[in-house]
Design a protein around this motif. Structure first.
Motif, PDB file in Angstrom:
ATOM      1  N   ALA A 565      59.403 -39.395 -22.357  1.00  0.00           N
ATOM      2  CA  ALA A 565      58.868 -37.752 -21.817  1.00  0.00           C
ATOM      3  C   ALA A 565      58.794 -36.766 -20.940  1.00  0.00           C
ATOM      4  CB  ALA A 565      57.293 -37.893 -22.142  1.00  0.00           C
ATOM      5  N   LEU A 566      59.147 -36.833 -19.827  1.00  0.00           N
ATOM      6  CA  LEU A 566      59.739 -36.582 -17.814  1.00  0.00           C
ATOM      7  C   LEU A 566      61.151 -36.094 -18.214  1.00  0.00           C
ATOM      8  CD1 LEU A 566      57.329 -39.124 -16.184  1.00  0.00           C
ATOM      9  CD2 LEU A 566      57.422 -36.755 -18.124  1.00  0.00           C
ATOM     10  N   LEU A 567      62.242 -36.681 -19.908  1.00  0.00           N
ATOM     11  CA  LEU A 567      63.163 -36.074 -19.846  1.00  0.00           C
ATOM     12  C   LEU A 567      64.002 -34.873 -19.130  1.00  0.00           C
ATOM     13  CD1 LEU A 567      66.069 -37.826 -18.636  1.00  0.00           C
ATOM     14  CD2 LEU A 567      66.223 -37.665 -21.717  1.00  0.00           C
ATOM     15  N   ASP A 568      62.720 -33.799 -20.462  1.00  0.00           N
ATOM     16  CA  ASP A 568      63.316 -32.490 -20.014  1.00  0.00           C
ATOM     17  C   ASP A 568      62.938 -31.967 -18.907  1.00  0.00           C
ATOM     18  OD1 ASP A 568      60.529 -32.570 -20.842  1.00  0.00           O
ATOM     19  OD2 ASP A 568      61.722 -31.532 -23.010  1.00  0.00           O
ATOM     20  N   VAL A 569      62.006 -32.613 -17.981  1.00  0.00           N
ATOM     21  CA  VAL A 569      61.561 -31.248 -16.793  1.00  0.00           C
ATOM     22  C   VAL A 569      61.890 -30.602 -15.498  1.00  0.00           C
ATOM     23  CG1 VAL A 569      59.475 -31.510 -14.826  1.00  0.00           C
ATOM     24  CG2 VAL A 569      59.730 -33.408 -16.926  1.00  0.00           C
ATOM     25  N   PRO A 570      61.867 -29.701 -15.542  1.00  0.00           N
ATOM     26  CA  PRO A 570      62.803 -28.744 -15.072  1.00  0.00           C
ATOM     27  C   PRO A 570      63.138 -29.422 -13.229  1.00  0.00           C
ATOM     28  CG  PRO A 570      60.841 -27.431 -15.585  1.00  0.00           C
ATOM     29  CD  PRO A 570      60.671 -28.785 -16.214  1.00  0.00           C
ATOM     30  N   GLY A 571      64.011 -28.877 -13.080  1.00  0.00           N
ATOM     31  CA  GLY A 571      63.570 -29.247 -11.554  1.00  0.00           C
ATOM     32  C   GLY A 571      65.207 -31.107 -10.745  1.00  0.00           C
ATOM     33  N   PRO A 572      64.636 -31.301 -10.381  1.00  0.00           N
ATOM     34  CA  PRO A 572      64.961 -32.718  -9.710  1.00  0.00           C
ATOM     35  C   PRO A 572      65.469 -34.129 -10.662  1.00  0.00           C
ATOM     36  CG  PRO A 572      64.617 -31.577  -7.796  1.00  0.00           C
ATOM     37  CD  PRO A 572      63.581 -30.710  -9.253  1.00  0.00           C
ATOM     38  N   PRO A 573      65.524 -34.533 -10.775  1.00  0.00           N
ATOM     39  CA  PRO A 573      65.704 -36.022 -11.684  1.00  0.00           C
ATOM     40  C   PRO A 573      64.450 -36.319 -11.518  1.00  0.00           C
ATOM     41  CG  PRO A 573      67.831 -36.200 -10.703  1.00  0.00           C
ATOM     42  CD  PRO A 573      67.042 -35.274  -9.929  1.00  0.00           C
ATOM     43  N   VAL A 574      63.825 -37.269 -12.526  1.00  0.00           N
ATOM     44  CA  VAL A 574      62.684 -37.636 -12.254  1.00  0.00           C
ATOM     45  C   VAL A 574      62.478 -38.472 -12.373  1.00  0.00           C
ATOM     46  CG1 VAL A 574      60.343 -37.773 -13.604  1.00  0.00           C
ATOM     47  CG2 VAL A 574      61.637 -35.375 -13.519  1.00  0.00           C
ATOM     48  N   ILE A 575      62.654 -39.996 -11.523  1.00  0.00           N
ATOM     49  CA  ILE A 575      61.988 -41.015 -11.435  1.00  0.00           C
ATOM     50  C   ILE A 575      60.607 -41.517 -11.331  1.00  0.00           C
ATOM     51  CG2 ILE A 575      63.777 -41.442 -10.066  1.00  0.00           C
ATOM     52  CD1 ILE A 575      61.776 -42.220  -7.756  1.00  0.00           C
ATOM     53  N   ALA A 576      59.961 -42.468 -12.749  1.00  0.00           N
ATOM     54  CA  ALA A 576      58.734 -42.831 -13.046  1.00  0.00           C
ATOM     55  C   ALA A 576      58.675 -43.748 -13.692  1.00  0.00           C
ATOM     56  CB  ALA A 576      58.186 -41.982 -14.092  1.00  0.00           C
TER      57      ALA A 576
END
Length: 630
Positions: A565-576
């Motif tokens: 669900a976090l894949l389309d958060v704008p900005g740098p790549p998200v890790i989780a």
């Protein structure tokens, strides 16, 4: 008094203070200096022996000298005095002498002292003893005067956010209460009951306080922020004897803004007054909780003092100091992001928290506890099993034991350890069972793979310490860094690999874990920039290579695992990493819901005490905060 034409001679005051006139004498009998020293000692003790005074009645309580001293000094409150006898001048012809007494007062609520002089006129009796005349000049006063110590409150300093932005500052409030001077005695109880119903306070308690208050007292019922009191203000005119008084109080932007961290300011309690030993008086305000209480002395400043000689309505100033404003307390909180986090949590029923840390310097930007926390500090001091978010730690322990992201691990649907059955979560993808890679086990959060690999994880506690978990630090505010104890059994060792059993963490601690992964070193969070950092050795520090591998594993959670669900958060790549931890005795067991993540120079932890799962309950909260930070 000096006789006309007489010659004065100077007598040095004795160094030894005497408690009675006859206790010390000169070679030729008692000297006036002996009486001056005894008088100084008695004044210091606050117990004046009637035998020291000319024409005094027999020794006993309630006599004129003692009453005069108490009347003169009653207005000095908690101030303490030391009196020294100075030079004594005696008429050469005998019969009278004058002694200078120096009074040194230690004034309460400050380090200031005040010094003044009094004049003791001594007379010699026929038997050669010396006594003092009881008159105002003895105490340094004029006829009819008494001492009065008054204070002027210092301006309380604010609590600042990141960049020096004021968080807590004076904001307008309304004090609602019953004004006994504006309503006859028969109507006071009715006024109290009507006001209590309007502002939702205990009616019986308010009626009782009104009944016992002074004749013209304003009896406060509640204090409301001005912007939140429009309804009450509109209705107050309909209650005879009730009113609202405008005032200011040091407050945060909203009633609940970081309240468990910042704390509150309010009227001092009787207990606070007693414990302060003169530092507070009834009617003062003080920090009652949180940072406001812990740093109260710094924030409240030093009150101004005035000592005056009072006679009726006239005041003759004798000594004064100006109030010294308090010193602001800097924090790292980002006011806008904290407010956004609290809006995100506003509708979450159970205890919940959002914490955000800047990995590059450890600054805590957000420490928000939801309304379901009931005023408790869930964000930095909550103590909960971290569930599968702890697999960040377990992964580091496995990497240090020789595994890499491509290493094969077994992920059965269930595994049994000493009779205890462990399973994967309910909607675990069926296609991710069997032999998979460590990367897949992290991405899909396979419990059984981590449990069955426990023998290959040599030092889980050491891996936790390298990521900032389980190592205590003094941050200057309540902070829980978690606990990763040595397992007591094989079952607890298995549970620890998936963040359950005896493993505990706070949302702040888990945010620090992600900050360490993002930054490539052990990050110790900080809220107070002025608080000296302690040097606690994490043991085997996190290396840049280890952190890079962890980031690769945690990126897989977003690209193809439980955090898509976090894949389309704008900005740098998200890790989780998502996490769910079972707790309690209910059947089915309740679960804590967690999600931790990092994006650029921001690491976040989201926690809900009772939720469906990490991805479904905590995930949307974390996502919303990441988007708010862009």
């Amino acid at each position: 008094m000096r006789r006309p034409g007489g010659r004065l001679r100077l007598l040095a005051a004795v160094a030894l203070l005497c408690s009675a006139v006859t206790a010390c004498t000169s070679d030729d009998g008692p000297a006036p200096a002996d009486t001056a020293a005894a008088l100084a000692d008695a004044l210091t003790r606050g117990r004046l022996d009637a035998a020291l005074f000319a024409g005094a009645p027999p020794v006993g309580p309630g006599r004129a000298a003692q009453r005069a001293w108490e009347r003169a000094t009653d207005g000095m409150g908690e101030a303490e005095v030391e009196v020294r006898a100075g030079d004594v001048t005696e008429d050469e012809d005998g019969g009278t002498a004058t002694a200078i007494l120096t009074y040194t007062w230690d004034l309460p609520r400050t380090e200031e002292t005040w010094e003044h002089e009094g004049t003791a006129r001594l007379v010699e009796a026929e038997d050669g003893t010396w006594t003092a005349r009881l008159e105002p000049a003895l105490f340094g006063l004029r006829a009819g005067e008494r001492f009065d110590l008054s204070t002027t409150s210092a301006a309380r300093a604010g609590i600042l956010g990141a960049g020096g932005e004021e968080i807590v500052r004076e904001r307008p409030v309304l004090r609602f209460g019953v004004d006994k001077a504006q309503v006859d005695e028969a109507g006071q109880a009715d006024a109290a009951r009507s006001l209590a119903a309007l502002v939702d306070v205990d009616a019986a308690a308010l009626v009782k306080r009104v009944e016992t208050a002074g004749e013209n007292a304003f009896v406060e019922a509640i204090v409301l922020r001005e912007e939140e009191a429009s309804r009450e203000l509109a209705a107050i005119d309909g209650i005879d004897g009730a009113g609202a008084v405008q005032d200011t109080l040091p407050l945060a932007p909203t009633r609940e803004f970081a309240r468990p961290i910042l704390g509150t300011v309010g009227p001092v309690t009787a207990e606070i007054v007693e414990e302060s030993k003169g530092g507070y008086e009834a009617g003062d305000e003080a920090g009652l909780s949180g940072l406001q209480a812990r740093y109260d002395e710094r924030l409240r400043g030093t009150p101004g003092l005035e000592v005056a000689a009072v006679k009726g309505d006239r005041r003759r100033a004798l000594f004064a100091t100006d109030p010294v404003p308090g010193e602001p307390l800097a924090t790292t909180l980002d006011v806008d992001l904290q407010a956004a986090a609290e809006r995100i949590l506003a509708d979450v029923g159970p205890a919940a928290a959002l914490v955000a840390i800047r990995p590059s310097n450890g600054d805590i930007l957000v420490a928000a506890s939801g309304p379901g926390s009931g005023g408790l500090n869930t964000a930095t001091f909550g103590q909960y099993a971290p569930g599968s978010t702890f697999k960040v730690v377990s992964s580091l322990a496995l990497l240090r034991s020789g595994l890499d992201p491509t290493s094969p691990v077994e992920c059965p649907t269930a595994t049994v350890v000493d009779g205890k059955r462990f399973e994967n979560y309910d909607d675990y993808p069926a296609g991710a069972n069997g032999r998979i890679t460590l990367a897949d086990a992290v991405a899909n959060s396979c419990n059984t793979a981590f449990i069955d690999a426990r023998d290959r994880a040599d030092d889980v506690a050491g891996a936790a310490a390298a990521l900032g978990l389980g190592v205590d630090h003094d941050l200057g505010f309540p902070a829980y860094f978690g606990s990763v104890p040595e397992p007591e059994s094989e079952t607890s060792r298995a549970a620890a690999m998936i963040g359950q059993g005896q493993v505990l963490a706070s949302p702040m601690a888990m945010a620090a874990v992600m900050a360490s992964v993002a930054e490539g070193r052990t990050v110790v969070p900080r809220l107070l920039p002025d608080q000296p950092a302690d040097d606690v050795d994490p043991g085997q520090p996190l290396t840049a290579g280890e952190a890079a591998t962890l980031r690769r594993l945690l990126r897989g959670v977003v690209t193809g695992g439980s955090g898509t669900a976090l894949l389309d958060v704008p900005g740098p790549p998200v890790i989780a990493k998502t996490g769910t931890a079972e707790f309690g005795d209910e059947q089915p067991l309740q679960t804590h819901a967690w999600m931790v993540g990092a994006q650029g120079d921001l690491a976040v932890a989201a926690f809900v005490e009772v939720g469906e799962s990490g991805s479904r309950t905590a995930g949307p909260l974390l996502e919303e905060l990441l988007r708010a930070a862009r």
